[in-house]
Scaffold this motif. Structure first.
Motif, PDB file in Angstrom:
ATOM      1  N   LEU A 143       0.935  -0.876   0.051  1.00 27.29           N
ATOM      2  CA  LEU A 143       0.265  -0.110   0.028  1.00 27.29           C
ATOM      3  C   LEU A 143       1.003   1.094   0.142  1.00 27.29           C
ATOM      4  CD1 LEU A 143      -3.344  -0.971   2.055  1.00 27.29           C
ATOM      5  CD2 LEU A 143      -3.113  -0.297  -0.266  1.00 27.29           C
ATOM      6  N   THR A 144       1.887   1.407   0.889  1.00 29.13           N
ATOM      7  CA  THR A 144       2.615   2.226   0.734  1.00 29.13           C
ATOM      8  C   THR A 144       3.335   2.582  -0.423  1.00 29.13           C
ATOM      9  OG1 THR A 144       4.545   1.133   2.024  1.00 29.13           O
ATOM     10  CG2 THR A 144       2.878   2.400   2.853  1.00 29.13           C
ATOM     11  N   THR A 145       3.845   1.870  -1.078  1.00 33.21           N
ATOM     12  CA  THR A 145       4.884   1.800  -2.372  1.00 33.21           C
ATOM     13  C   THR A 145       3.712   2.046  -3.259  1.00 33.21           C
ATOM     14  OG1 THR A 145       5.612  -0.291  -1.423  1.00 33.21           O
ATOM     15  CG2 THR A 145       6.000   0.715  -3.959  1.00 33.21           C
ATOM     16  N   ARG A 146       2.151   1.766  -3.421  1.00 31.67           N
ATOM     17  CA  ARG A 146       0.986   2.326  -4.618  1.00 31.67           C
ATOM     18  C   ARG A 146       1.009   4.083  -4.512  1.00 31.67           C
ATOM     19  NH1 ARG A 146      -3.483  -1.208  -4.539  1.00 31.67           N
ATOM     20  NH2 ARG A 146      -4.506  -0.044  -6.222  1.00 31.67           N
ATOM     21  N   ILE A 147       0.857   4.130  -2.894  1.00 30.91           N
ATOM     22  CA  ILE A 147       0.573   5.340  -1.686  1.00 30.91           C
ATOM     23  C   ILE A 147       1.871   6.664  -3.279  1.00 30.91           C
ATOM     24  CG2 ILE A 147       0.659   7.102  -0.635  1.00 30.91           C
ATOM     25  CD1 ILE A 147      -1.982   4.920  -0.735  1.00 30.91           C
ATOM     26  N   LEU A 148       3.052   5.869  -2.704  1.00 34.71           N
ATOM     27  CA  LEU A 148       4.341   6.541  -3.285  1.00 34.71           C
ATOM     28  C   LEU A 148       4.458   6.684  -4.201  1.00 34.71           C
ATOM     29  CD1 LEU A 148       7.045   5.915  -0.561  1.00 34.71           C
ATOM     30  CD2 LEU A 148       6.083   8.120  -0.306  1.00 34.71           C
ATOM     31  N   HIS A 149       3.389   5.953  -5.513  1.00 30.09           N
ATOM     32  CA  HIS A 149       3.959   6.195  -6.582  1.00 30.09           C
ATOM     33  C   HIS A 149       2.826   6.757  -7.462  1.00 30.09           C
ATOM     34  CE1 HIS A 149       6.487   3.058  -8.355  1.00 30.09           C
ATOM     35  NE2 HIS A 149       6.666   2.632  -7.909  1.00 30.09           N
ATOM     36  N   GLY A 150       1.902   7.178  -6.546  1.00 30.50           N
ATOM     37  CA  GLY A 150       0.504   8.268  -6.884  1.00 30.50           C
ATOM     38  C   GLY A 150       1.080   9.547  -6.398  1.00 30.50           C
ATOM     39  N   ALA A 151       1.921   9.470  -5.348  1.00 31.88           N
ATOM     40  CA  ALA A 151       2.360  10.609  -5.490  1.00 31.88           C
ATOM     41  C   ALA A 151       3.066  11.578  -6.360  1.00 31.88           C
ATOM     42  CB  ALA A 151       2.705  11.029  -3.934  1.00 31.88           C
ATOM     43  N   ASP A 152       4.446  10.647  -6.583  1.00 27.76           N
ATOM     44  CA  ASP A 152       5.510  11.128  -7.500  1.00 27.76           C
ATOM     45  C   ASP A 152       4.044  11.175  -8.705  1.00 27.76           C
ATOM     46  OD1 ASP A 152       8.107  10.764  -8.828  1.00 27.76           O
ATOM     47  OD2 ASP A 152       7.593   8.996  -9.095  1.00 27.76           O
ATOM     48  N   ARG A 153       3.745  10.361  -9.392  1.00 28.16           N
ATOM     49  CA  ARG A 153       3.329  10.507 -10.599  1.00 28.16           C
ATOM     50  C   ARG A 153       2.173  12.339 -10.785  1.00 28.16           C
ATOM     51  NH1 ARG A 153       1.377   4.952 -10.379  1.00 28.16           N
ATOM     52  NH2 ARG A 153      -0.808   6.266  -9.230  1.00 28.16           N
ATOM     53  N   ASP A 154       2.076  12.083  -9.766  1.00 29.85           N
ATOM     54  CA  ASP A 154       1.300  13.734  -9.559  1.00 29.85           C
ATOM     55  C   ASP A 154       2.083  14.781  -9.397  1.00 29.85           C
ATOM     56  OD1 ASP A 154      -1.425  12.531  -9.658  1.00 29.85           O
ATOM     57  OD2 ASP A 154      -1.390  12.026  -7.702  1.00 29.85           O
ATOM     58  N   GLY A 155       3.231  14.441  -8.722  1.00 28.90           N
ATOM     59  CA  GLY A 155       4.324  15.576  -8.967  1.00 28.90           C
ATOM     60  C   GLY A 155       5.117  15.771  -7.877  1.00 28.90           C
ATOM     61  N   HIS A 156       4.566  15.529  -6.320  1.00 30.63           N
ATOM     62  CA  HIS A 156       4.349  15.946  -5.645  1.00 30.63           C
ATOM     63  C   HIS A 156       4.994  14.915  -4.198  1.00 30.63           C
ATOM     64  CE1 HIS A 156       0.271  17.818  -5.867  1.00 30.63           C
ATOM     65  NE2 HIS A 156      -0.541  16.853  -5.905  1.00 30.63           N
ATOM     66  N   LEU A 157       5.961  14.548  -5.072  1.00 30.97           N
ATOM     67  CA  LEU A 157       6.674  13.051  -4.508  1.00 30.97           C
ATOM     68  C   LEU A 157       8.173  14.426  -4.057  1.00 30.97           C
ATOM     69  CD1 LEU A 157       7.079  10.793  -2.424  1.00 30.97           C
ATOM     70  CD2 LEU A 157       7.835   9.462  -4.369  1.00 30.97           C
ATOM     71  N   ALA A 159      11.751  15.325  -5.672  1.00 28.45           N
ATOM     72  CA  ALA A 159      12.583  14.597  -7.073  1.00 28.45           C
ATOM     73  C   ALA A 159      13.418  13.537  -6.348  1.00 28.45           C
ATOM     74  CB  ALA A 159      13.116  15.523  -7.028  1.00 28.45           C
ATOM     75  N   ASP A 160      14.446  13.172  -5.352  1.00 28.14           N
ATOM     76  CA  ASP A 160      15.643  12.508  -4.991  1.00 28.14           C
ATOM     77  C   ASP A 160      14.909  11.149  -4.186  1.00 28.14           C
ATOM     78  OD1 ASP A 160      15.399  13.767  -2.901  1.00 28.14           O
ATOM     79  OD2 ASP A 160      17.044  13.274  -2.792  1.00 28.14           O
ATOM     80  N   ALA A 161      13.301  11.053  -4.475  1.00 29.47           N
ATOM     81  CA  ALA A 161      13.390   9.884  -3.589  1.00 29.47           C
ATOM     82  C   ALA A 161      13.236   8.986  -3.786  1.00 29.47           C
ATOM     83  CB  ALA A 161      11.687  10.316  -2.863  1.00 29.47           C
ATOM     84  N   ASP A 162      13.654   8.140  -3.632  1.00 25.04           N
ATOM     85  CA  ASP A 162      13.655   6.130  -3.925  1.00 25.04           C
ATOM     86  C   ASP A 162      12.526   5.309  -3.206  1.00 25.04           C
ATOM     87  OD1 ASP A 162      15.948   3.995  -4.912  1.00 25.04           O
ATOM     88  OD2 ASP A 162      15.095   3.283  -2.903  1.00 25.04           O
ATOM     89  N   ILE A 163      11.409   4.938  -3.897  1.00 26.34           N
ATOM     90  CA  ILE A 163      10.108   4.240  -3.638  1.00 26.34           C
ATOM     91  C   ILE A 163      10.519   3.322  -2.667  1.00 26.34           C
ATOM     92  CG2 ILE A 163       8.147   3.899  -3.695  1.00 26.34           C
ATOM     93  CD1 ILE A 163       7.885   6.286  -6.637  1.00 26.34           C
ATOM     94  N   LEU A 201       5.902  12.225   6.702  1.00 27.64           N
ATOM     95  CA  LEU A 201       5.272  12.891   5.704  1.00 27.64           C
ATOM     96  C   LEU A 201       6.192  14.113   5.273  1.00 27.64           C
ATOM     97  CD1 LEU A 201       1.871  10.909   6.149  1.00 27.64           C
ATOM     98  CD2 LEU A 201       3.665  10.047   5.357  1.00 27.64           C
ATOM     99  N   THR A 202       6.063  15.148   5.571  1.00 24.82           N
ATOM    100  CA  THR A 202       6.888  16.704   4.715  1.00 24.82           C
ATOM    101  C   THR A 202       8.144  16.070   4.422  1.00 24.82           C
ATOM    102  OG1 THR A 202       5.081  17.570   6.614  1.00 24.82           O
ATOM    103  CG2 THR A 202       6.577  18.736   5.848  1.00 24.82           C
ATOM    104  N   THR A 203       8.976  15.690   4.881  1.00 18.23           N
ATOM    105  CA  THR A 203      10.122  15.483   4.101  1.00 18.23           C
ATOM    106  C   THR A 203       9.641  14.821   3.270  1.00 18.23           C
ATOM    107  OG1 THR A 203      10.868  12.970   5.154  1.00 18.23           O
ATOM    108  CG2 THR A 203      11.198  15.493   6.987  1.00 18.23           C
ATOM    109  N   LEU A 204       8.690  13.913   2.076  1.00 14.09           N
ATOM    110  CA  LEU A 204       8.129  12.723   1.616  1.00 14.09           C
ATOM    111  C   LEU A 204       7.713  14.219   0.665  1.00 14.09           C
ATOM    112  CD1 LEU A 204       7.754   9.362   2.886  1.00 14.09           C
ATOM    113  CD2 LEU A 204      10.150  10.078   1.481  1.00 14.09           C
ATOM    114  N   THR A 205       6.623  14.718   0.653  1.00 13.85           N
ATOM    115  CA  THR A 205       5.888  15.505   0.013  1.00 13.85           C
ATOM    116  C   THR A 205       6.000  16.766   0.370  1.00 13.85           C
ATOM    117  OG1 THR A 205       4.010  15.460   1.763  1.00 13.85           O
ATOM    118  CG2 THR A 205       4.847  13.428  -0.370  1.00 13.85           C
ATOM    119  N   PRO A 206       7.237  17.558   0.305  1.00 14.34           N
ATOM    120  CA  PRO A 206       6.950  19.187   0.304  1.00 14.34           C
ATOM    121  C   PRO A 206       6.661  19.894   0.048  1.00 14.34           C
ATOM    122  CG  PRO A 206       9.390  17.962  -0.954  1.00 14.34           C
ATOM    123  CD  PRO A 206       8.153  17.334  -0.420  1.00 14.34           C
TER     124      PRO A 206
END
Length: 209
Positions: A143-157, A159-163, A201-206
């Motif tokens: 679930l967390t992997t899918r959520i982070l992939h979704g945030a990445d697709r939306d441009g919210h993750l 940039a250097d985050a390794d999912i 979470l703020t550090t992941l989606t600043p």
């Protein structure tokens, strides 16, 4: 006329008795006899639904895992619904609410965390419980992997985050917060627990405020 008993309902009631015994007295006290007494049943009634202690423990673990995953999935479905995307700030709060389902923030969730940690500890030396102990963690990691992939697709993750790494780090954070808050509630109260989660979470989606 004899009362008709729903077998699934009776099994769930026995599992609830397991949870109460484990939380109050420890897993080593969750014998068939003690669980039957807790459920208000004769031991023969418990044996009617469970062949033995191992089968009862496996069922209780599955029941706990299913209960938690069902609550997580409600939030995940909102996050991952492409036809109704959430505003960025609401997305982050939904992630917080989703992960908070696994944290001991009230009596019910504290009981769940203590019981689950007891099961996981027992699974270390009981191979028949190992796969079931891994089930919830694997589901949370997915679930967390899918959520982070979704945030990445939306441009919210970030940039250097390794999912893959960040997903495991988030799961480790939940494990650590759960352990400390369950066993040392005066050191980590619910408000502080949520603050730590939100800060991470703020550090992941600043870019989400």
């Amino acid at each position: 006329m004899p009362k008709i008993v729903d077998p699934d309902e009776r099994r769930r009631a026995v599992a609830e008795a397991v949870f109460r015994v484990v939380c109050r007295d420890g897993l080593e006290q969750a014998s068939l006899r003690n669980v039957a007494a807790e459920a208000g049943l004769a031991i023969g009634s418990v044996r009617h639904y469970f062949a033995g202690h191992t089968e009862l423990m496996v069922f209780a673990m599955r029941e706990m895992s299913a209960r938690l995953m069902a609550r997580l999935t409600v939030h995940a479905d909102r996050l991952l619904n492409p036809s109704a995307p959430l505003p960025p700030a609401e997305r982050r709060e939904t992630v917080v609410r989703m992960l908070a389902e696994l944290l001991p923030l009230d009596d019910q969730r504290r009981t769940e965390v203590i019981v689950w940690l007891s099961f996981v500890a027992a699974a270390r030396t009981r191979p028949e419980l190992r796969a079931h102990a891994d089930e919830l963690y694997d589901g949370l990691l997915t679930l967390t992997t899918r959520i982070l992939h979704g945030a990445d697709r939306d441009g919210h993750l970030r940039a250097d985050a390794d999912i893959p790494t960040e997903s495991r780090r988030l799961c480790a954070l939940i494990d650590g917060l759960s352990l400390e808050a369950a066993f040392h509630p005066t050191r980590l109260d619910p408000s502080t627990t949520l603050t730590v989660l939100r800060t991470h979470l703020t550090t992941l989606t600043p870019f989400i405020h």
